[in-house]
Motif scaffolding. Structure first.
Motif, PDB file in Angstrom:
ATOM      1  N   GLU A  22      -7.378  63.062 -63.918  1.00  0.00           N
ATOM      2  CA  GLU A  22      -8.354  64.134 -64.178  1.00  0.00           C
ATOM      3  C   GLU A  22      -8.606  64.960 -62.917  1.00  0.00           C
ATOM      4  O   GLU A  22      -8.717  66.179 -62.971  1.00  0.00           O
ATOM      5  N   ARG A  23      -8.689  64.290 -61.786  1.00  0.00           N
ATOM      6  CA  ARG A  23      -8.971  64.986 -60.525  1.00  0.00           C
ATOM      7  C   ARG A  23      -7.747  65.712 -59.981  1.00  0.00           C
ATOM      8  O   ARG A  23      -7.865  66.609 -59.159  1.00  0.00           O
ATOM      9  N   GLU A  31      -6.906  73.567 -65.799  1.00  0.00           N
ATOM     10  CA  GLU A  31      -8.370  73.510 -65.704  1.00  0.00           C
ATOM     11  C   GLU A  31      -8.967  72.989 -67.009  1.00  0.00           C
ATOM     12  O   GLU A  31      -8.390  73.169 -68.075  1.00  0.00           O
ATOM     13  N   GLY A  32     -10.114  72.368 -66.887  1.00  0.00           N
ATOM     14  CA  GLY A  32     -10.901  72.041 -68.077  1.00  0.00           C
ATOM     15  C   GLY A  32     -10.471  70.802 -68.832  1.00  0.00           C
ATOM     16  O   GLY A  32     -10.925  70.571 -69.952  1.00  0.00           O
ATOM     17  N   SER A  34     -10.692  66.940 -69.608  1.00  0.00           N
ATOM     18  CA  SER A  34     -11.722  65.919 -69.374  1.00  0.00           C
ATOM     19  C   SER A  34     -11.431  64.660 -70.184  1.00  0.00           C
ATOM     20  O   SER A  34     -10.516  64.631 -71.005  1.00  0.00           O
ATOM     21  N   ASN A  35     -12.237  63.653 -69.927  1.00  0.00           N
ATOM     22  CA  ASN A  35     -12.132  62.377 -70.655  1.00  0.00           C
ATOM     23  C   ASN A  35     -10.714  61.814 -70.706  1.00  0.00           C
ATOM     24  O   ASN A  35     -10.258  61.382 -71.772  1.00  0.00           O
TER      25      ASN A  35
ATOM     26  N   LEU B  44      -6.856  62.404 -73.888  1.00  0.00           N
ATOM     27  CA  LEU B  44      -7.583  63.372 -73.056  1.00  0.00           C
ATOM     28  C   LEU B  44      -8.141  64.484 -73.922  1.00  0.00           C
ATOM     29  O   LEU B  44      -7.777  64.629 -75.090  1.00  0.00           O
ATOM     30  N   GLU B  45      -9.058  65.240 -73.325  1.00  0.00           N
ATOM     31  CA  GLU B  45      -9.570  66.426 -74.009  1.00  0.00           C
ATOM     32  C   GLU B  45      -9.173  67.644 -73.207  1.00  0.00           C
ATOM     33  O   GLU B  45      -9.316  67.655 -71.977  1.00  0.00           O
TER      34      GLU B  45
END
Lengths: 79, 79
Positions: A22-23, A31-32, A34-35, B44-45
């Protein structure tokens, strides 16, 4: 018969691999996202028969997954 | 939107994790299991939009999978 097993870290369990991905994504131009959660995906072949599902479930609990920190799902594929 | 990514070692690529599992199963009472291949399963999202699939494909090639030794498939889940 063929089987597919999906193993994921349980909700609330720290997932360092997922965090690292994620990082890292923004630096690569994504970009954007998450999870991100990283688990295991296992394919295998096991003997046909009525007990195949039950046998696979026990395999997951005993060896493939760590049921304390991981959830698992599986799929049996009749050929 | 949610996405699921399945990463597997390419055919012919040695999979030590899979071999280890295959060799351990008989000692636990599971006979006849073969072709165990261990890969990764990533959830992932990512931002909605027309380019989501293409973006995810590039993510797989650049970071999530190693396309030299791994195959990947993905699934986008509209919410």
């Amino acid at each position: 018969m063929k089987a597919k097993v999906y193993i994921t870290p349980k909700a609330g369990i720290l997932d360092p691999q997922g965090l690292t991905i994620e990082r890292s994504l923004p630096a690569l131009g994504f970009e954007g996202v998450s999870n991100v959660r990283v688990g295991k995906y296992i394919e295998l072949e096991l003997p046909d028969g009525e007990g195949a599902g039950e046998s696979l479930e026990r395999m997951c609990r005993k060896l493939l997954a760590n049921p304390i920190i991981e959830d698992f799902e599986y799929e049996l594929i009749e050929e």
